[in-house]
Design a protein around this motif. Structure first.
Motif, PDB file in Angstrom:
ATOM      1  N   PRO A  78       0.808  -1.225   0.000  1.00 54.52           N
ATOM      2  CA  PRO A  78       0.000   0.000   0.000  1.00 54.52           C
ATOM      3  C   PRO A  78       0.843   1.279   0.000  1.00 54.52           C
ATOM      4  O   PRO A  78       1.844   1.379   0.726  1.00 54.52           O
ATOM      5  CB  PRO A  78      -0.822  -0.125   1.285  1.00 54.52           C
ATOM      6  N   GLU A  79       0.405   2.218  -0.827  1.00 52.89           N
ATOM      7  CA  GLU A  79       1.001   3.551  -1.020  1.00 52.89           C
ATOM      8  C   GLU A  79       2.353   3.534  -1.723  1.00 52.89           C
ATOM      9  O   GLU A  79       2.897   4.593  -2.030  1.00 52.89           O
ATOM     10  CB  GLU A  79       1.092   4.333   0.293  1.00 52.89           C
ATOM     11  N   GLU A  80       2.923   2.363  -1.981  1.00 47.97           N
ATOM     12  CA  GLU A  80       4.109   2.334  -2.839  1.00 47.97           C
ATOM     13  C   GLU A  80       3.681   2.685  -4.257  1.00 47.97           C
ATOM     14  O   GLU A  80       2.564   2.399  -4.678  1.00 47.97           O
ATOM     15  CB  GLU A  80       4.774   0.956  -2.802  1.00 47.97           C
ATOM     16  N   ARG A  81       4.584   3.343  -4.987  1.00 49.25           N
ATOM     17  CA  ARG A  81       4.210   3.863  -6.300  1.00 49.25           C
ATOM     18  C   ARG A  81       4.521   2.872  -7.423  1.00 49.25           C
ATOM     19  O   ARG A  81       5.599   2.266  -7.460  1.00 49.25           O
ATOM     20  CB  ARG A  81       4.931   5.180  -6.579  1.00 49.25           C
ATOM     21  N   VAL A 106      -0.585   5.261  -8.154  1.00 52.91           N
ATOM     22  CA  VAL A 106      -0.148   5.356  -9.545  1.00 52.91           C
ATOM     23  C   VAL A 106       0.688   6.613  -9.756  1.00 52.91           C
ATOM     24  O   VAL A 106       0.282   7.707  -9.345  1.00 52.91           O
ATOM     25  CB  VAL A 106      -1.368   5.399 -10.490  1.00 52.91           C
ATOM     26  N   THR A 107       1.834   6.450 -10.389  1.00 45.63           N
ATOM     27  CA  THR A 107       2.589   7.588 -10.891  1.00 45.63           C
ATOM     28  C   THR A 107       2.299   7.682 -12.384  1.00 45.63           C
ATOM     29  O   THR A 107       2.662   6.790 -13.149  1.00 45.63           O
ATOM     30  CB  THR A 107       4.106   7.416 -10.690  1.00 45.63           C
ATOM     31  N   ALA A 108       1.610   8.739 -12.804  1.00 38.82           N
ATOM     32  CA  ALA A 108       1.234   8.886 -14.211  1.00 38.82           C
ATOM     33  C   ALA A 108       2.369   9.546 -14.989  1.00 38.82           C
ATOM     34  O   ALA A 108       2.843  10.616 -14.612  1.00 38.82           O
ATOM     35  CB  ALA A 108      -0.033   9.729 -14.327  1.00 38.82           C
ATOM     36  N   VAL A 109       2.797   8.892 -16.066  1.00 38.73           N
ATOM     37  CA  VAL A 109       3.879   9.406 -16.904  1.00 38.73           C
ATOM     38  C   VAL A 109       3.387   9.470 -18.346  1.00 38.73           C
ATOM     39  O   VAL A 109       2.960   8.455 -18.903  1.00 38.73           O
ATOM     40  CB  VAL A 109       5.141   8.508 -16.833  1.00 38.73           C
ATOM     41  N   ALA A 208      -3.317   8.034  -3.753  1.00 39.24           N
ATOM     42  CA  ALA A 208      -3.815   7.206  -4.848  1.00 39.24           C
ATOM     43  C   ALA A 208      -3.081   7.469  -6.145  1.00 39.24           C
ATOM     44  O   ALA A 208      -2.821   6.547  -6.918  1.00 39.24           O
ATOM     45  CB  ALA A 208      -5.316   7.449  -5.061  1.00 39.24           C
ATOM     46  N   THR A 209      -2.747   8.741  -6.401  1.00 41.58           N
ATOM     47  CA  THR A 209      -2.175   9.104  -7.695  1.00 41.58           C
ATOM     48  C   THR A 209      -1.197  10.255  -7.546  1.00 41.58           C
ATOM     49  O   THR A 209      -1.472  11.232  -6.837  1.00 41.58           O
ATOM     50  CB  THR A 209      -3.280   9.540  -8.687  1.00 41.58           C
ATOM     51  N   LEU A 210      -0.085  10.152  -8.245  1.00 44.42           N
ATOM     52  CA  LEU A 210       0.839  11.277  -8.415  1.00 44.42           C
ATOM     53  C   LEU A 210       0.806  11.666  -9.885  1.00 44.42           C
ATOM     54  O   LEU A 210       1.147  10.855 -10.756  1.00 44.42           O
ATOM     55  CB  LEU A 210       2.266  10.887  -8.026  1.00 44.42           C
TER      56      LEU A 210
END
Length: 635
Positions: A78-81, A106-109, A208-210
């Motif tokens: 949990p909370e790991e990206r 999620v890290t959005a790229v 939840a999201t970066l």
């Protein structure tokens, strides 16, 4: 109490929880459609042919569970990206849901992000794994992975693997999405309750999201959006009443952008259908095939559609072009008159004579426009940048209703939206249920609500600059709120400039007006900060201007040659003079330059959501700008 309040207040802790509830409620109902190539060995296949395939909610859940189980098997907690670098396609949505169902973030790229910035985002976020679309994304990541000690797993959507003999850092694994799902299936056989337990454990304030803002200067900032941001967006979108479970959404927007991402939340709340295909060059082809009832878009798409319609009418010439010009005027008059009476009396109405003209224009022109959108479009939502009001009135009069909305990455997208039939062109509507808007003393728009970010990742000083302790977020936009609560954006605070004569100019207002009068324009930047008059950099829509060029003795010439020609300069000058006729003297464009190519994402001039990066464009065209002011002393 507002009728939407119970829905907002009783929202679940996460979209992951909402997804599990949706699957349990309507497992056999269609959830997604996505294009796949037709079997090339089929007897009736043609090269490049495609067909649309469907996933029910239950079928989607099988893949989401498998992806979540696979990530758990890799040790993701949990909370790991977990990053996603992929274009808009069904796998992006399934991966996003799979990551959320583990409790990870999620890290959005953006797949268009260069290697250096991709490396920065993955490092700053501390991403443990990345889901990459193809060999291009894989190569980019492998080129920088030596500086990413946290990144241990690369999952490729299309199954790409490193070249044989490639030297991977110790402990780094590359596997396909299919292999990840296979591992997930095995993991869930041993831990059958793992996903349900993980979802139940998610706290609404958990990351939840970066999403990293595409900064025009310096490094991008990671916007921290918690699970409650998306849960709120789902409830707020549903409570507007604009959409229902029977709708079919066409989703092409970048899912790495907050505007595209938020649409997936509302869709789950409603249990409607979403057709997914991020290829911009397929939009016009897909609309009559998908026949959506709803689509969200950036203004540039509507501008291109308008330019294409006008260009085709002009090419047909004679009576057909005159009919189009007449119909376009009738559409604007009809829509504007209806809006004015709505504001004055609460009811849209137009005089009989105008209604008769509109009915005739509908048969001759508007019906064809609606057919191009699939024939069932109830409404489009426009966001990310301002839509020129004249283009908005045109489509409104033609029966393609464009509802402008407003929000930022920092507010998980939607903060305001125009209400259904009562929408007002030129505004971004009223606040979504649960959101608040106010105007600061200097005219800046401030927003507050559950959708507002919890800060910039690892940048508390930057957070403090825009987020007050009582939750008000400083947007950087200038605007106003009318007596009925409708919000109007007048400009970006940082984009407004003062001429050397002391007059303030809102460039987006001038730019929007030019897009309404010139059917050839693609992009325009009005310049004049500290100068004694305004100038402009203009790019032209390639298909439209080449079509015009072919009809004016320049057939066979390249786009750059056409744009640099005297004939085109004279053509555009005519539209600039029309623009200037409706402006205050200090707003008028005295000189302009037509650039030899359009702005694009690849050169860093546009964001993935098609917003212009003004500093980049001005820097790259500094010589052209200086030439427009060389030796000039006139006011």
């Amino acid at each position: 109490m507002n009728s939407a309040a119970p829905l907002i207040d009783s929202r679940p802790a996460s979209v992951a929880q909402l997804f599990l509830s949706r699957v349990a409620e309507t497992p056999d109902r269609e959830a997604y459609r996505y294009p796949v190539p037709v079997d090339e060995h089929a007897a009736d296949s043609t090269p490049g042919a495609e067909q649309w395939r469907s996933l029910s909610w239950g079928q989607a859940a099988e893949r989401v569970y498998a992806i979540a189980g696979g990530l758990m098997a890799l040790g993701i907690r949990p909370e790991e990206r977990v990053a996603i670098s992929c274009s808009t396609r069904i796998e992006w949505i399934l991966a996003d849901l799979g990551i959320m169902c583990t409790g990870a973030a999620v890290t959005a790229v953006y797949p268009s992000t260069n290697a250096d910035e991709t490396s920065y985002i993955l490092d700053d976020s501390g991403s443990r794994a990345i889901i990459a679309e193809d060999g291009v994304q894989l190569a980019k990541i492998l080129g920088v992975i030596g500086g990413l000690p946290e990144l241990r797993h690369i999952v490729t959507v299309d199954g790409s693997k490193p070249a044989e003999g490639a030297d991977l850092p110790e402990g780094v694994e590359v596997l396909s999405l299919a292999e990840l799902e296979e591992r997930g299936g095995a993991y869930l056989k041993e831990h059958p309750d793992a996903v349900v337990s993980a979802v139940a454990a998610i706290d609404r304030e958990q990351l939840a999201t970066l999403i990293y803002t595409s900064g025009t200067t310096g490094r991008p900032k990671g916007v921290r959006l918690v699970h409650d941001c998306w849960s709120y967006q789902a409830a707020a979108q549903s409570s507007t009443g604009l959409l229902s479970a029977e709708d079919v959404q066409y989703l092409w927007l970048p899912l790495s952008h907050v505007f595209g991402k938020t649409l997936t939340s509302g869709h789950i709340q409603l249990g409607s259908v979403t057709a997914v295909d991020g290829r911009v060059d397929r939009i016009i082809h897909n609309l009559p095939v998908v026949r959506p009832t709803y689509m969200a878009s950036a203004p540039r798409v509507f501008e291109k559609v308008y330019n294409g319609i006008a260009g085709r009418a002009r090419a047909e010439g004679g009576a057909k072009y005159k009919i189009f010009l007449w119909a376009a005027k009738v559409a604007r008059d009809y829509a504007r008159t209806g809006q004015e009476t709505l504001i004055a009396t609460g009811t849209r109405s137009v005089p009989l004579g105008l209604r008769v003209q509109h009915a005739l224009a509908d048969k001759l022109v508007y019906a064809k426009i609606r057919a191009a959108f699939g024939g069932r479009m109830r409404a489009c939502v426009s966001g990310s940048a301002a839509l020129a009001p004249e283009i908005g009135f045109f489509f409104s009069g033609a029966g393609v209703h464009i509802l402008e909305g407003y929000g930022l990455t920092e507010t998980s997208a939607g903060s305001t939206v125009n209400p259904g039939e009562d929408y007002r062109v030129g505004t971004v509507g009223t606040p979504l249920p649960g959101s608040e808007v106010r105007i600061a003393e200097d005219g800046e728009i401030l927003l507050r609500g559950p959708g507002v970010m919890r800060g910039y990742h690892n940048q508390p000083e930057k957070t403090a600059e825009v987020l007050e302790s009582d939750g008000w977020f400083h947007t950087g936009d200038i605007g106003e709120i009318d007596k009925d609560g409708f919000v109007r954006i007048t400009d970006r605070k940082k984009d407004m400039f003062k001429t050397s004569g002391g007059k303030y100019v809102a460039p987006s207002e001038v730019e929007g007006r030019f897009k309404a009068v010139c059917p050839f324009v693609s992009n325009i930047l009005v310049i004049g900060n500290g100068r004694n008059y305004c100038s402009a950099l203009i790019t032209l829509d390639e298909p439209t201007i080449l079509q015009w060029a072919g009809a004016h003795g320049m057939g066979g010439k390249s786009y750059a040659e056409v744009c640099s020609s005297t004939e085109v300069h004279e053509l555009i000058d005519g539209f600039v003079q029309r623009l200037n006729g409706d402006l205050q003297r200090w707003q008028t464009v005295k000189k302009f330059t037509v650039l030899p190519r359009d702005l694009d994402i690849e050169h860093g001039e546009l964001t993935p959501s098609l917003k212009v990066k003004r500093p980049v464009v001005e820097r790259e065209n500094a010589a052209a700008i200086e030439a427009m002011y060389a030796g000039a002393n006139e006011a």
